[in-house]
Design a protein around this motif. Structure first.
Motif, PDB file in Angstrom:
ATOM      1  N   THR A   1      32.718  41.747  29.759  1.00  0.00           N
ATOM      2  CA  THR A   1      33.010  41.366  31.147  1.00  0.00           C
ATOM      3  C   THR A   1      33.972  40.182  31.239  1.00  0.00           C
ATOM      4  OG1 THR A   1      31.055  39.934  31.296  1.00  0.00           O
ATOM      5  CG2 THR A   1      30.787  42.235  31.963  1.00  0.00           C
TER       6      THR A   1
ATOM      7  N   THR B   1      36.843  46.649  35.921  1.00  0.00           N
ATOM      8  CA  THR B   1      35.453  46.760  36.380  1.00  0.00           C
ATOM      9  C   THR B   1      35.040  48.222  36.457  1.00  0.00           C
ATOM     10  OG1 THR B   1      35.709  44.732  37.655  1.00  0.00           O
ATOM     11  CG2 THR B   1      33.860  46.144  38.233  1.00  0.00           C
TER      12      THR B   1
ATOM     13  N   LYS C   1      38.701  41.805  34.636  1.00  0.00           N
ATOM     14  CA  LYS C   1      37.917  41.505  35.832  1.00  0.00           C
ATOM     15  C   LYS C   1      38.563  42.067  37.096  1.00  0.00           C
ATOM     16  CE  LYS C   1      35.391  37.632  34.100  1.00  0.00           C
ATOM     17  NZ  LYS C   1      34.090  37.235  34.451  1.00  0.00           N
TER      18      LYS C   1
END
Length: 172
Positions: A74, A83, A78
């Motif tokens: 993660t 995502t 981003k």
């Protein structure tokens, strides 16, 4: 990595009610990095993995890296596309983890059933009754002694004496 930052549960991962996982959740704070060896080490329930991932990343603001799946990092990607890709990979791997858990349980049940069919006995071997058991049993059934006295005379717990007495009566 300091030893205090390692959290290891010795449970199956079927749910997230694990002591070390709960301790980890309490210690994690925004911008911390959580490294997980494999997604199935995090958990093995599809819905719960997705829910915990959301709690960790969205509510707590923690970054997660799954070491054996570089797409699940993660810290990178981003943006919307990153995502989206992470979410797809997470859903696929969560499905695989739960499916594997289900398969393991099924194979285990099949193995136990096959072993029982072959006559394999599970659990501790039963302790033999002491030599005085039959006489003590008769005295107890004739109400000459109490259950507690009978169990004490045979050096057994009350429940064990009673179970052996019931088995003896069924076989007689």
């Amino acid at each position: 990595m300091p030893e205090t930052n390692l959290f290891v549960d010795k449970q199956s991962g079927k749910d997230f009610q694990r002591p070390q996982y709960k301790r980890l959740l309490r210690k994690l704070k925004k911008d911390d990095l959580l490294c997980v060896k494999s997604i199935d080490r995090l958990g093995r329930n599809y819905e719960e993995i997705l829910e915990q991932w959301r709690i960790l990343t969205k509510e707590k603001g923690v970054d997660i890296v799954v070491l054996d799946m570089p797409l699940l990092d993660t810290r990178r990607g981003k943006d919307l596309m990153g995502t989206f890709l992470s979410d797809i990979v997470l859903q696929v791997l969560s499905f695989v983890a739960e499916n594997e858990r289900t398969s393991i349980r099924q194979r285990q049940a099949e193995g136990i059933a096959a072993a029982k069919a072959r006559g394999v006995k599970f659990g501790r071997p039963p302790k033999p009754v002491p030599d005085n058991f039959h006489q003590v049993h008769q005295d107890w059934r004739r109400k000459k002694i109490t259950l507690q006295q009978a169990a004490n005379a045979c050096a057994m717990p009350i429940t064990t004496f009673y179970d052996k007495a019931v088995q003896f009566e069924k076989s007689s």
